[in-house]
Every structure is written in structure tokens, then in C-alpha cells.
Design a protein around this motif. Sequence first.
Motif, PDB file in Angstrom:
ATOM      1  N   ALA A  88       0.826  -1.209   0.000  1.00  0.00           N
ATOM      2  CA  ALA A  88       0.000   0.000   0.000  1.00  0.00           C
ATOM      3  C   ALA A  88       0.855   1.251   0.000  1.00  0.00           C
ATOM      4  O   ALA A  88       0.554   2.235  -0.680  1.00  0.00           O
ATOM      5  CB  ALA A  88      -0.927   0.004   1.224  1.00  0.00           C
ATOM      6  N   ARG A 107      -1.066  -3.843   1.922  1.00  0.00           N
ATOM      7  CA  ARG A 107      -2.508  -3.687   1.752  1.00  0.00           C
ATOM      8  C   ARG A 107      -3.228  -4.653   2.693  1.00  0.00           C
ATOM      9  O   ARG A 107      -2.694  -5.708   3.059  1.00  0.00           O
ATOM     10  CB  ARG A 107      -2.899  -3.966   0.301  1.00  0.00           C
ATOM     11  CG  ARG A 107      -2.318  -2.953  -0.673  1.00  0.00           C
ATOM     12  CD  ARG A 107      -2.532  -3.374  -2.105  1.00  0.00           C
ATOM     13  NE  ARG A 107      -3.945  -3.329  -2.482  1.00  0.00           N
ATOM     14  CZ  ARG A 107      -4.400  -3.714  -3.671  1.00  0.00           C
ATOM     15  NH1 ARG A 107      -3.554  -4.196  -4.578  1.00  0.00           N
ATOM     16  NH2 ARG A 107      -5.677  -3.637  -3.962  1.00  0.00           N
ATOM     17  N   ASP A 122      -9.547  -5.364  -0.837  1.00  0.00           N
ATOM     18  CA  ASP A 122      -8.807  -4.753   0.264  1.00  0.00           C
ATOM     19  C   ASP A 122      -9.643  -3.695   0.979  1.00  0.00           C
ATOM     20  O   ASP A 122     -10.792  -3.425   0.615  1.00  0.00           O
ATOM     21  CB  ASP A 122      -7.463  -4.195  -0.211  1.00  0.00           C
ATOM     22  CG  ASP A 122      -7.580  -2.889  -0.992  1.00  0.00           C
ATOM     23  OD1 ASP A 122      -8.704  -2.374  -1.165  1.00  0.00           O
ATOM     24  OD2 ASP A 122      -6.538  -2.369  -1.436  1.00  0.00           O
TER      25      ASP A 122
END
Length: 242
Positions: A88, A107, A122
Motif C-alpha cells: 500500500a 494492503r 482490500d
Amino acid sequence: MKRIWGSIKFLGLISLIIFLYAFSEKRNSIRPVKKIKISFVGETRPFIKELTVNKLLIQNQDRGTNIGKETLALNSLENRLKLEDMIANANVYRSVNGILTAKIEQRTPIARVNATPPFYIDEEGDVMALSKNYTARVPLVHRIDKEDVGEIHLLLQKILHDDFLKIYVTDITKAAADNYVLAVREYDFVIEFGAIKDIERKIGNFKAFYQKSLKDHSLESYKTVNLRYRNQVVCIRKEVKN
């Protein structure tokens, strides 16, 4: 004369400071990276291996860690890491003693979709590939495709942040266009949730039903719990075998 001489000395001192600073920066810039340090923020079980992150950082194992710092564009390295599906965010920085550090934020999957091929959803509501390194324990979602992700994400977020639902909801199935069906842990009844709207009301009704049924020991007797009606929970009991 003294004033002029003082000004000359002051300018000389400033020039020396600038020269020393530039020299120090130059030496630091060509100092090789002696070690790469990788740490994962938050998630204790990495979906991506350290070796994979290391390869993304150096791109060529033959070069090892003896990379001149002038070749390291830190923003470029961070952007390269962020392209990896499991990552992420990334923060890459270097120290004066030759250590290149990468702090990785992974993530967060909140559901696994049973599709071909399967994928995660997610926390941000984006599609995420499965990890070969670790399997997340999250609810399974059936009979949806990627076009349904935005819709079901609202329900998944509620489940994620509700301590009760997070424990008990194990499966979500799209039974029809406006009817999602939930399965729960420990009991074999299904919850007809309906369309993903009025989420707070429906969940509130289910919790009230659950607490009442738990007290009178009737949870095992239900086959279906229907939350689609506004002011009531409609249940179908299992057939009693003679």
C-alpha cells in the motif's frame, strides 16, 4: 581597514563552511550501500517476502548491496515498491552509515472472492491478488465479479469494524441482484440480508434477534433469518423430523 579585514575573514569562513558541506555531501553521495534493511509496518504476517522487496530495490542481484548512493533515487524506489500488488505504501531512506531502509505498509484484505481466478478485496475497496506467502483469514465471497466490488465493499467495511460481525460472519453470497445471503460461524442458518442498503438498521435488527434467541436457546432451530423487512425479522424454522 579593520572592518574590511573582518568582512574578508567572515566571507572566507562562510565559503569554507559551504565547501566543507558540499564536500561532505559529495562523499556521502558516493558511499556504497552496505546493507538493506526491510521492515513491515502493522501487519505481522507479510504477504510479500523480504527477498521480493530486496529484488525490487536492487533490481539486479549481481550488483549486491554495493550500490553507489548517487544511483539511488529514493522517490523512484518508493514508487517502484508501490507498484507491487501487495504494497500500500513504502518509505525508503538511507543513513550516513550506508544502510538503506525500506518500511513497507501492506494492503489489508477484508474478503476473499471465490472466483476464477480468486482475488481479495482490500480495505480501500480495490481488487488485490492473492499472496503466495500467506493466506488471510477473512470472509469468503461467492458469486460476484469485479463489477460488484464497489457495492459489497460497504457491507465488508461494516463487518470489519464491528466486533460481533467480524467474529461470526464467514461467507457472503450474491443469491440474486438485490439479495446477499450471509452465513455465520457455529450455526447453520443463513441470513437473507437483501440489497446492500439500510445496513445499520438490518444489523441492529439481527443483533436484537440474536440476543433474544440466545437467551431462549432457539438459535439452533432456525433455517433462515430474513432481514429484508423494515420493522421485523422474519425467520423460517427447520423442519422437525419425526
